[in-house]
Each structure stands twice: as structure tokens, then as C-alpha cells.
Design a protein around this motif. Structure first.
Motif, short mmCIF file in Angstrom:
data_model
loop_
_atom_site.label_atom_id
_atom_site.label_comp_id
_atom_site.label_asym_id
_atom_site.label_seq_id
_atom_site.Cartn_x
_atom_site.Cartn_y
_atom_site.Cartn_z
N MET A 66 -7.90 -7.01 7.36
CA MET A 66 -9.05 -6.98 6.48
C MET A 66 -9.25 -8.31 5.76
SD MET A 66 -10.79 -4.38 6.94
CE MET A 66 -11.95 -5.02 5.74
N GLU A 67 -8.16 -9.01 5.46
CA GLU A 67 -8.31 -10.33 4.84
C GLU A 67 -9.00 -11.29 5.79
OE1 GLU A 67 -7.78 -13.25 1.76
OE2 GLU A 67 -7.76 -11.05 1.85
N GLN B 209 -17.94 -7.67 -0.16
CA GLN B 209 -16.59 -7.26 0.20
C GLN B 209 -16.21 -5.90 -0.37
OE1 GLN B 209 -13.91 -10.47 -0.83
NE2 GLN B 209 -14.56 -11.74 0.88
N LEU B 210 -16.64 -5.62 -1.60
CA LEU B 210 -16.24 -4.36 -2.23
C LEU B 210 -17.06 -3.17 -1.74
CD1 LEU B 210 -15.67 -5.41 -5.98
CD2 LEU B 210 -13.96 -5.03 -4.19
N GLY C 65 -3.80 -4.83 5.50
CA GLY C 65 -4.09 -5.97 4.63
C GLY C 65 -4.41 -7.25 5.37
N ASN D 295 -12.72 -10.32 5.82
CA ASN D 295 -13.39 -10.73 4.58
C ASN D 295 -13.57 -12.24 4.50
OD1 ASN D 295 -13.66 -8.11 3.62
ND2 ASN D 295 -11.71 -8.15 2.55
N GLY E 170 -14.91 -2.14 3.54
CA GLY E 170 -13.62 -2.71 3.87
C GLY E 170 -12.53 -2.35 2.88
N VAL E 171 -12.89 -2.11 1.63
CA VAL E 171 -11.92 -1.74 0.60
C VAL E 171 -11.93 -0.24 0.36
CG1 VAL E 171 -11.26 -2.07 -1.82
CG2 VAL E 171 -12.14 -4.01 -0.49
N THR E 172 -13.12 0.32 0.19
CA THR E 172 -13.30 1.75 -0.05
C THR E 172 -14.30 2.31 0.96
OG1 THR E 172 -12.93 1.41 -2.41
CG2 THR E 172 -13.94 3.49 -1.76
N GLN F 21 0.81 -1.20 0.00
CA GLN F 21 0.00 0.00 0.00
C GLN F 21 0.85 1.27 0.00
OE1 GLN F 21 -3.29 -0.10 -0.21
NE2 GLN F 21 -3.36 -2.33 -0.15
#
Length: 377
Positions: free
Chosen positions: A182-183, A301-302, A179, A186, A306-308, A47
Motif C-alpha cells: 500500500m505504501e 489516500q485516506l 503495509g 500511495n 487504501g486505508v479504510t 498491524q
């Protein structure tokens, strides 16, 4: 009757655990999802800027241009390579460099005379995140070095205020911290839906669902048994992921209570499993279920934050995702694990998550009862 129902749920759950233990593929998926996948997600995707290849076209060959070249160094950049101006296009086209800094002739003389000479920065913008971060870094480095060379100060002008930046919860802005956690979050969603869904479809394809239906069992008991058994497997997996992989292997600090997070995760497992059962009432085979799961998991997930961040999404997307339990789980999980939030801060999200999960469970139970009635007829 209530005690008899609990006994049925318990023994049916044990049957589910034995079936899961005999399925080597699903066991392997669980082990990988909460071990190797955690490490890979944390370390495999950077990142921040790291060892970006950079070249310099130095047409000035002055002490100031040499100072700019010396300011680009590891770990953010590789040691800059000197190339000619006519080599820039070919080098960029071949993906050899992510950044090429072109310093024009008479750069030092013009800068000292206050003529504000232009320095050209060529960026390979196909590397979107690296390009954005690297361009910002190089701009700050060039401005700071030129200002210090000419005035003895890194800031070009005296500001009436002093801006002090403080990064909370991740002071070094280390992407690895984000990372891995969050993995794990998810994968709770993914595995819960997959395991519960696969359990129902497996019963249907093997014909054992008919055996259960002729026994004195209620659809509620069958559903709850699959939820607690498969949810227990996922809960053990995420506890291992956070307690061992994240905290010790990746050395990522967990700010809040792991016990509180696992309690909230157990509540979320009920909601996510209900979504899995609902999908099973729609699918008629494992391939159909797989397609439904792919569409569902990717969307959850998206779009769950969690991602944005959801604040950057259109209002209609935010309203739709407010009807999913994943949105509340991601928010409370980040609050507990990143910011050390307690029960006082996360109970509204837990309440909303439980309410949405109850709605999905009710819908899934209705459809499952309807399917049972049609089978018996």
C-alpha cells in the motif's frame, strides 16, 4: 503535423528528464519513496499484536491461575509480570503495561463449583488497535484454558456446527504484507502529482515557460511531455519497489502479474499527472502548490479505500470519491497484487480511471490554454 507533434512531445520530455536528473532533492525523494519508505511503512507499523506488555494480579495462587499466566507468552505478549492489586493504577498510568489481568481469590474453587467467577481485564485503550486485538486474544485464551482445565475441552459446550475459518490471500494475517504494497501504491499518487506540479511551477518561477510559449509549441504538447517524462520516472520507481523491495527484501508474495499492474499504473499516471497540472493552474507559487498538494494527497489516500474500506464510509464520501481516479487505481491494484486478478476482472476500473483522467486532463488543458493566452496578451 501529428508526427511533428510527437517529436515535440518526445524532445520536451527529454528536457524534463534532464531537469529532473539535475534536481538532487526530487531525485532523493523518488529514491527514498520507493526504497526506504517502503521498508519503513511495512516494518515500522505493526498491524498485529506483538510483545504487548502484560501483568497479572494473582490473588488466587492456584494451579488454574498459574495456567492462565503461562498461557500468555511471546510473540504476542511479553512474559507476564506478577504485581499487587494496589500497583495496578500506578502501573497503568505510567504506561508500563498494556494489559493487566486480575484473578480474584477463590477463582479456581468458584469455577469448579460452577459459580462463574469474574476475571477483570484492565486495558490501556490509548493503544487502540493493540487494545482491540489484545482484548480479544486474552478473552479467548482465558476461556479456552478454563474450559480445558475443567472439562478437558477448550470449547465450553458442544456446538451443533463446526466453524472453519480460512484467511484468503494472507493466511497468517501478516500486516507486513499489507503495509509495503500500500505504501508503494500511495507513493505513485504522491510523487506523480508532486513531480508534474513542481515541473510546471519551476518553469513559471524561472521564467522558462515564456521561452516555451514563443516557440511553435502547443499547450497539449507541453502537458504531454511533462506527463510522460515524470510518469516514466515514477513507473521505474514503483517497478523497483514491487520487484525488489516488496518481493525480495520484504519477501511479500505478489499474487498477480506485475506487468499488468505496471500497465494499469501507466494509465493512472496520466490521470494523476492531470490532477497535478490542474493544481498548477490554480497555484501561483511553490508554497501555494505545496498546500494544495497536501490537501489533495491526504484526501485521496485516506478516502480512496487504501486505508479504510469505502463501504464503511458515508454514502456522500463514496459518491465524491467515485469522481477521482485514485479510487479505481487502489481497487485494481489490490485486485492484481493481492488476489491475482487478471485483465478480465480489472478492465472496468481501468476504463473508469481513464475516463476520469481524461476529464481532469481536459479541464487542466483548458485552464492552461487560458493561462497561456493571458500571458501572451
Amino acid at each position: 503535423m501529428g508526427q511533428f507533434s510527437l517529436s515535440n512531445i518526445f524532445h520536451l520530455g527529454l528536457k524534463e528528464l534532464r531537469s529532473l536528473a539535475a534536481d538532487k532533492v526530487l531525485l532523493g525523494l523518488i529514491v527514498w519513496a520507493f526504497s526506504g519508505a517502503i521498508y519503513e511503512a511495512a516494518t515500522g507499523v505493526s498491524q498485529e499484536l506483538h510483545n504487548a506488555p502484560v501483568a497479572i494480579v494473582d490473588e488466587d495462587v492456584s494451579p488454574l491461575s498459574a495456567r492462565l499466566a503461562g498461557a500468555l507468552y511471546p510473540p504476542y505478549f511479553k512474559t507476564p509480570e506478577l504485581i499487587r492489586l494496589d500497583q495496578v493504577d500506578a502501573a497503568m498510568n505510567s504506561n508500563k503495561y498494556a494489559f493487566v489481568l486480575v484473578i480474584p481469590a477463590n477463582f479456581q474453587r468458584d469455577a469448579a463449583a460452577g459459580r462463574q467467577p469474574e476475571v477483570q481485564l484492565n486495558i490501556d485503550a490509548t493503544l487502540v488497535s493493540q487494545a482491540f486485538i489484545g482484548a480479544s486474544y486474552i478473552t479467548q485464551i482465558v476461556s479456552g484454558e478454563v474450559g480445558e482445565y475443567l472439562t478437558g475441552r477448550r470449547d465450553a459446550a458442544t456446538s451443533p456446527i463446526r466453524l472453519t475459518t480460512r484467511a484468503r490471500f494472507n493466511p497468517n494475517l501478516t500486516g507486513l504484507w499489507f503495509g509495503g504494497v500500500m505504501e508503494a501504491i500511495n507513493n505513485v499518487t504522491m510523487l506523480t502529482i508532486i513531480l508534474v506540479g513542481a515541473a510546471f511551477i519551476r518553469e513559471r518561477e524561472h521564467g522558462t515557460i515564456e521561452h516555451l510559449l514563443v516557440m511553435p509549441l502547443r499547450p497539449f504538447e507541453i502537458m504531454m511531455a511533462k506527463i510522460w517524462a515524470n510518469g516514466l520516472a515514477v513507473l521505474i520507481g514503483v517497478a523497483f519497489a514491487l520487484g525488489v523491495m516488496v518481493r525480495h527484501v520484504l519477501a511479500v508474495p505478489i499474487a498477480g502479474s506485475l506487468t499488468l499492474f505496471l500497465a494499469a499504473a501507466a494509465l493512472y499516471l496520466f490521470a494523476a499527472a492531470s490532477i497535478g497540472i490542474f493544481l498548477c493552474t490554480i497555484a501561483r507559487s511553490m508554497p501555494q502548490l505545496g498546500l494544495l498538494i497536501i490537501m489533495t494527497i491526504i484526501s485521496l489516500q485516506l478516502l480512496s479505500g487504501g486505508v479504510t474500506p469505502q463501504e464503511s464510509m458515508p454514502a456522500i464520501i463514496q459518491n465524491i470519491m467515485a469522481a477521482t481516479p485514485t479510487t479505481y487505481f487502489v481497487r485494481l491494484a489490490q485486485g492484481v497484487l493481492y488476489r491475482g486478478a487478471g485483465l478480465v476482472e480489472i478492465w472496468p476500473d481501468m476504463l473508469m480511471m481513464a475516463g476520469v483522467g481524461a476529464v481532469f486532463f481536459g479541464i487542466a488543458l483548458f485552464r492552461f490554454r487560458k493561462a497561456v493566452t493571458q500571458t501572451q496578451l
